[in-house]
Enzyme design. Structure first.
Site, short mmCIF file in Angstrom:
data_model
loop_
_atom_site.label_atom_id
_atom_site.label_comp_id
_atom_site.label_asym_id
_atom_site.label_seq_id
_atom_site.Cartn_x
_atom_site.Cartn_y
_atom_site.Cartn_z
N ASP A 1 -39.43 97.26 -10.20
CA ASP A 1 -40.29 97.70 -11.30
C ASP A 1 -40.46 96.64 -12.38
O ASP A 1 -41.22 96.86 -13.34
CB ASP A 1 -39.74 99.00 -11.92
CG ASP A 1 -39.84 100.19 -10.98
OD1 ASP A 1 -40.58 100.09 -9.99
OD2 ASP A 1 -39.18 101.21 -11.24
N ARG B 1 -44.39 104.57 1.31
CA ARG B 1 -43.42 105.43 0.62
C ARG B 1 -43.16 106.75 1.36
O ARG B 1 -43.47 107.84 0.85
CB ARG B 1 -43.85 105.66 -0.83
CG ARG B 1 -44.00 104.34 -1.57
CD ARG B 1 -44.36 104.51 -3.01
NE ARG B 1 -43.23 104.90 -3.82
CZ ARG B 1 -43.31 105.19 -5.11
NH1 ARG B 1 -44.47 105.13 -5.72
NH2 ARG B 1 -42.25 105.53 -5.80
N LYS C 1 -38.45 107.18 -18.11
CA LYS C 1 -39.28 108.05 -17.25
C LYS C 1 -38.52 108.48 -15.99
O LYS C 1 -38.44 109.66 -15.69
CB LYS C 1 -40.54 107.29 -16.83
CG LYS C 1 -41.32 107.98 -15.72
CD LYS C 1 -42.58 107.23 -15.34
CE LYS C 1 -42.41 106.12 -14.33
NZ LYS C 1 -42.29 106.55 -12.92
N ARG D 1 -48.94 106.87 -17.61
CA ARG D 1 -47.98 107.63 -16.81
C ARG D 1 -46.55 107.24 -17.17
O ARG D 1 -45.64 108.07 -17.07
CB ARG D 1 -48.19 107.34 -15.31
CG ARG D 1 -49.40 108.02 -14.71
CD ARG D 1 -49.36 107.87 -13.19
NE ARG D 1 -47.98 107.95 -12.74
CZ ARG D 1 -47.42 107.13 -11.87
NH1 ARG D 1 -48.13 106.16 -11.31
NH2 ARG D 1 -46.16 107.26 -11.54
N CYS E 1 -49.19 105.42 -1.41
CA CYS E 1 -49.69 105.08 -2.73
C CYS E 1 -49.95 103.59 -2.78
O CYS E 1 -49.64 102.87 -1.81
CB CYS E 1 -48.76 105.55 -3.84
SG CYS E 1 -47.40 104.49 -4.19
N1 EPU Z 1 -37.95 104.92 1.84
C1 EPU Z 1 -38.00 105.33 3.16
N2 EPU Z 1 -37.80 106.64 3.42
C2 EPU Z 1 -37.58 107.57 2.46
C3 EPU Z 1 -37.52 107.15 1.13
C4 EPU Z 1 -37.71 105.82 0.83
O1 EPU Z 1 -38.20 104.51 4.04
O2 EPU Z 1 -37.41 108.75 2.79
C5 EPU Z 1 -38.15 103.50 1.50
C6 EPU Z 1 -39.41 103.27 0.65
O3 EPU Z 1 -40.57 103.20 1.43
C7 EPU Z 1 -39.07 101.98 -0.04
C8 EPU Z 1 -37.55 102.08 -0.25
O4 EPU Z 1 -37.09 103.08 0.66
O5 EPU Z 1 -39.37 100.90 0.81
C9 EPU Z 1 -37.11 102.43 -1.63
O6 EPU Z 1 -37.87 103.51 -2.13
P1 EPU Z 1 -37.24 104.65 -3.04
O7 EPU Z 1 -37.22 105.91 -2.27
O8 EPU Z 1 -35.96 104.17 -3.63
O9 EPU Z 1 -38.33 104.77 -4.18
P2 EPU Z 1 -38.68 106.10 -4.93
O10 EPU Z 1 -37.47 106.92 -5.06
O11 EPU Z 1 -39.91 106.70 -4.36
C10 EPU Z 1 -38.09 105.25 -7.34
C11 EPU Z 1 -38.82 105.08 -8.63
C12 EPU Z 1 -39.81 103.93 -8.50
C13 EPU Z 1 -39.02 102.66 -8.18
C14 EPU Z 1 -38.21 102.88 -6.88
C15 EPU Z 1 -37.32 101.70 -6.53
C16 EPU Z 1 -38.81 107.32 -9.54
C17 EPU Z 1 -39.58 108.53 -9.91
N3 EPU Z 1 -39.51 106.33 -8.95
O12 EPU Z 1 -39.09 105.53 -6.35
O13 EPU Z 1 -40.44 103.78 -9.76
O14 EPU Z 1 -39.91 101.59 -7.99
O15 EPU Z 1 -37.38 104.04 -7.03
O16 EPU Z 1 -36.45 101.41 -7.55
O17 EPU Z 1 -37.62 107.24 -9.78
C18 EPU Z 1 -42.14 103.14 -11.24
O18 EPU Z 1 -41.49 103.68 -12.15
O19 EPU Z 1 -43.15 102.40 -11.46
C19 EPU Z 1 -41.74 103.34 -9.85
C20 EPU Z 1 -42.54 103.10 -8.82
#
Ligand code: EPU
Length: 417
Positions: A304, A121, A22, A396, A116
């Protein structure tokens, strides 16, 4: 709303084929915005989030054809630059259109995703990075509005190695003028998969999979034909199910290199694991050993997989500690697991788990995608029937999960309500 009924107590046995990932499919489908012409993507999982991505791309003006697990997308006619609230709220990953739209159309208007269940996030790092590349960004009426006459390369340091942030910035930088250096980026396999696809489209990217990515901008990209990498989290979920039910399950079509941390922890818990090319065989043992786990960015133990591993520890022989360091609120499954008899205490970002001999089936409520998977796993070992409600979360991100478990011998079925 559908619910899933699981009758616990059967060891899972047999083979299961792992679907496309995904979290690799979503950014890769969205990267089609960067080139005119038909892109072809195979091994795309049939998931609600993929459908949401297709809806978003067609709302922007893309032409999309689907044939089984192959999706073809042509974004040559994309003129719309707005990702509306209704689509973004269904799937946070919609924010990934921001970078490509600014790079391609010079403007984008994308609804802010909001918080969420698993945490706040924020997307501040996506926005700060885009601003460094020359985009003017404003937040108005719940939307991010970004405009740029032309993006230019720069050095960008990410305070956190954000996965989608790294992907968004990579997709913006490939068409920016000059060199972009992204530092402290995410090293997840899904980031590498996107970089591979962009490279095949003609982008010049070095360092994907390390903490520094260097991108030399190009003026144009061409369409590609690519296959989506296997889903390491789906694979990990099935591995835990085998260990948990003292079963014997072979995963086919997976990528063992992406699962090193999960394999390591499962072995410490006593599971017998054999890795061969693209398959992993997991045999469970009578006594599951308690193991501590801390979630970390890749190659650490994935957040995850935290909820699923907690279920295993709930029926282990001793005491374990699970620390969640990525998201601030990712223990929502705990209250439901406790209703099934698990002994878990939470203190801040730490869960203390004392293994119990048996869980007992109960009606439970899924709160997010991985929490839902953990409740199904709990149901597989619990005495009696577990009813998992709100399974739309599961749809999802897991392709045909109840069919896959049923083929391995689980007594599981979906009830349409
Ligand atoms: N963060 C910030 N600022 C930002 C972006 C992120 O502070 O601008 C923080 C977040 O709050 C969090 C950390 O950085 O504490 C890591 O978050 P990240 O941005 O890496 O998560 P994401 O990109 O929103 C993706 C996956 C998630 C997975 C996370 C961590 C996708 C579509 N989603 O989310 O997948 O948990 O990386 O590996 O790639 C899932 O599949 O169930 C899922 C939640």
């Amino acid at each position: 709303m559908d619910k899933i009924l699981v009758e616990g107590g059967r060891p899972l046995e047999g083979e299961v084929r792992i679907s496309g990932a995904k979290n690799a499919a979503l950014p890769i489908l969205i990267s089609s915005l960067l080139a005119d012409g038909w892109n072809t993507y195979s091994n795309v999982p049939d998931l609600k989030d993929v459908q949401s991505t297709k809806n978003l791309l067609s709302k922007l003006g893309a032409r999309i054809e689907t044939d089984g697990d192959t999706i073809r997308i042509d974004t040559g006619n994309v003129r719309c630059h707005e990702a509306p609230y209704d689509l973004v709220r269904k799937m946070r990953a919609s924010i990934l259109v921001l970078g490509p739209l600014v790079a391609r159309l010079k403007k984008a208007k994308v609804s802010l995703p909001g918080g969420c269940a698993i945490g706040a996030r924020p997307i501040n790092l996506h926005l700060k990075g885009l601003a460094r590349l020359g985009a003017k960004i404003e937040l108005k009426h719940g939307y991010v509005e970004a405009v740029a006459d032309g993006l230019h390369g720069d050095e960008i340091y990410l305070d956190m190695p954000t996965v989608t942030g790294t992907e968004n910035l990579m997709m913006a930088a490939v068409l920016a003028e000059g060199v972009t250096v992204l530092k402290n980026v995410a090293c997840e396999p899904e980031v590498v998969a996107l970089a591979d696809v962009l490279t095949r489209m003609g982008a010049k990217i070095k360092g994907a999979g390390t903490s520094v990515i260097t991108i030399q901008g190009v003026s144009m990209l061409k369409p590609v034909s690519v296959s989506i990498i296997p889903d390491r989290i789906e694979a990990g979920t099935f591995m835990v199910s085998a260990a948990l039910t003292q079963g014997d399950v072979t995963l086919l079509g997976c990528e063992p290199d992406h699962l090193e941390a999960v394999i390591h922890k499962l072995r410490l818990s006593g599971a017998d694991i054999t890795v061969k090319d693209k398959s992993i065989r997991v045999k469970g043992v009578d006594e599951i050993v308690s193991v501590d786990v801390k979630t970390l960015p890749y190659p650490g133990f994935p957040t995850d997989m935290q909820a699923q591993f907690m279920v295993l520890m709930s029926v282990a022989s001793g005491f374990s500690i699970i620390s969640e360091t990525i998201f601030e609120n990712r223990f929502i499954h705990v209250s439901e697991l406790k209703r099934m008899g698990a002994d878990v205490k939470i203190s801040g970002n730490t869960a203390m788990i004392t293994g119990v001999p048996m869980l007992s089936g109960a009606p439970v409520m899924a709160s997010d995608l991985r929490a839902s998977a953990s409740l199904i796993l709990a149901g597989l070992v619990a005495q009696g029937t577990t009813e998992v409600h709100r399974v739309y979360h599961l749809d999802r991100g897991y392709e045909a999960i109840e069919h896959k478990f049923a083929r391995l011998g689980a007594a599981i079925r979906r009830v349409k309500t």
